[in-house]
Design an enzyme around this catalytic site. Structure first.
Site, PDB file in Angstrom:
ATOM      1  N   ASP A   8      33.299  -4.273  55.951  1.00 24.75           N
ATOM      2  CA  ASP A   8      33.962  -3.395  56.920  1.00 24.75           C
ATOM      3  C   ASP A   8      32.928  -2.842  57.903  1.00 24.75           C
ATOM      4  O   ASP A   8      31.772  -3.284  57.930  1.00 24.75           O
ATOM      5  CB  ASP A   8      34.768  -2.296  56.191  1.00 24.75           C
ATOM      6  CG  ASP A   8      33.896  -1.303  55.445  1.00 24.75           C
ATOM      7  OD1 ASP A   8      32.645  -1.435  55.477  1.00 24.75           O
ATOM      8  OD2 ASP A   8      34.447  -0.379  54.829  1.00 24.75           O
ATOM      9  N   CYS A  65      30.457  -2.941  51.953  1.00 26.57           N
ATOM     10  CA  CYS A  65      31.093  -1.804  52.630  1.00 26.57           C
ATOM     11  C   CYS A  65      30.135  -0.620  52.482  1.00 26.57           C
ATOM     12  O   CYS A  65      28.947  -0.826  52.217  1.00 26.57           O
ATOM     13  CB  CYS A  65      32.494  -1.529  52.080  1.00 26.57           C
ATOM     14  SG  CYS A  65      32.614  -1.075  50.346  1.00 26.57           S
ATOM     15  N   THR A  67      29.965   1.832  50.193  1.00 21.87           N
ATOM     16  CA  THR A  67      29.502   1.992  48.807  1.00 21.87           C
ATOM     17  C   THR A  67      29.511   0.681  48.021  1.00 21.87           C
ATOM     18  O   THR A  67      28.917   0.607  46.952  1.00 21.87           O
ATOM     19  CB  THR A  67      30.443   2.962  48.054  1.00 21.87           C
ATOM     20  OG1 THR A  67      31.771   2.394  48.092  1.00 21.87           O
ATOM     21  CG2 THR A  67      30.444   4.347  48.683  1.00 21.87           C
ATOM     22  N   HIS A  98      25.353 -13.763  32.584  1.00 22.85           N
ATOM     23  CA  HIS A  98      26.321 -13.403  31.545  1.00 22.85           C
ATOM     24  C   HIS A  98      27.784 -13.440  31.995  1.00 22.85           C
ATOM     25  O   HIS A  98      28.653 -13.798  31.201  1.00 22.85           O
ATOM     26  CB  HIS A  98      26.035 -11.983  31.030  1.00 22.85           C
ATOM     27  CG  HIS A  98      24.732 -11.866  30.318  1.00 22.85           C
ATOM     28  ND1 HIS A  98      24.428 -10.808  29.480  1.00 22.85           N
ATOM     29  CD2 HIS A  98      23.632 -12.666  30.312  1.00 22.85           C
ATOM     30  CE1 HIS A  98      23.209 -10.955  29.002  1.00 22.85           C
ATOM     31  NE2 HIS A  98      22.699 -12.073  29.492  1.00 22.85           N
ATOM     32  N   HIS A 133      28.485 -16.655  26.229  1.00 21.61           N
ATOM     33  CA  HIS A 133      29.155 -15.917  27.310  1.00 21.61           C
ATOM     34  C   HIS A 133      30.471 -16.558  27.730  1.00 21.61           C
ATOM     35  O   HIS A 133      31.339 -15.876  28.281  1.00 21.61           O
ATOM     36  CB  HIS A 133      28.222 -15.785  28.516  1.00 21.61           C
ATOM     37  CG  HIS A 133      26.928 -15.123  28.183  1.00 21.61           C
ATOM     38  ND1 HIS A 133      26.851 -13.808  27.757  1.00 21.61           N
ATOM     39  CD2 HIS A 133      25.661 -15.604  28.165  1.00 21.61           C
ATOM     40  CE1 HIS A 133      25.594 -13.511  27.507  1.00 21.61           C
ATOM     41  NE2 HIS A 133      24.852 -14.581  27.740  1.00 21.61           N
TER      42      HIS A 133
HETATM   43  C1  RB5 Z   1      34.383   3.670  54.761  1.00 22.48           C
HETATM   44  O1  RB5 Z   1      34.166   4.968  55.208  1.00 22.48           O
HETATM   45  C2  RB5 Z   1      34.146   3.597  53.257  1.00 22.48           C
HETATM   46  O2  RB5 Z   1      35.117   4.306  52.594  1.00 22.48           O
HETATM   47  C3  RB5 Z   1      34.108   2.162  52.786  1.00 22.48           C
HETATM   48  O3  RB5 Z   1      33.154   1.454  53.501  1.00 22.48           O
HETATM   49  C4  RB5 Z   1      33.757   1.966  51.325  1.00 22.48           C
HETATM   50  O4  RB5 Z   1      32.628   2.663  50.979  1.00 22.48           O
HETATM   51  C5  RB5 Z   1      34.870   2.157  50.369  1.00 22.48           C
HETATM   52  O5  RB5 Z   1      34.737   1.967  49.172  1.00 22.48           O
END
Ligand code: RB5
Length: 146
Positions: A8, A65, A67, A98, A133
């Protein structure tokens, strides 16, 4: 090895580092990620790209993304996907050996480009060990069929 990359708006910069590794290793790739800084919804990128891995069109996927969490949760909703959210080299290696993970998710707001580079390189070049595994991976995949 054919790799699909997606992400994203919050994963644009790290995605460029992923491309550096793929070019270094000489792997073919397609980037289906957001190409602008305006806010988009991560499932709109993760789900179609994960389906293209599940169908066999791509061998692996690398999803970024903010996180890595939204990308990994979304990808793991698709049958046949084993997406590992990874922010260190040890688990990048272990999840290939694994879990035979076929998608790697990372968060641009969590790690820097140097570490991401090492993680991607390790994940792409580590083989699945099979053996004991196999049974465990098969149990996970059977759970999708219920
Ligand atoms: C975008 O602000 C953020 O929520 C997205 O990139 C991600 O981290 C969601 O899990």
């Amino acid at each position: 090895m054919k790799v699909i990359i997606t992400g994203d708006h919050a994963g644009m910069t790290l995605r460029n580092e992923v491309k550096n590794v793929l070019e270094e290793l000489g792997f073919e790739y397609e980037d289906t990620g957001a190409d602008c800084k305006s806010s988009v919804d991560y499932p709109d990128y993760a789900l179609p790209a994960a389906k293209r891995v599940a169908s066999g069109e791509f061998d692996r996927g690398i999803f970024i993304c903010g996180t890595g969490i939204g990308m990994s949760i979304s990808a793991n909703k698709v049958d046949g996907i084993r997406c590992a959210l990874t922010h260190d080299v040890y688990t990048a290696k272990a999840t290939r050996q694994h879990n035979n993970s076929n998608i790697l998710a990372m968060g641009e707001r969590v790690i820097g480009p140097g570490l991401a580079h090492e993680i991607v390189k390790t994940w792409l070049t580590t083989e699945y060990e099979g053996g004991r595994h196999e049974r465990r991976v098969e149990k996970m995949m059977q759970a999708e069929k219920k």
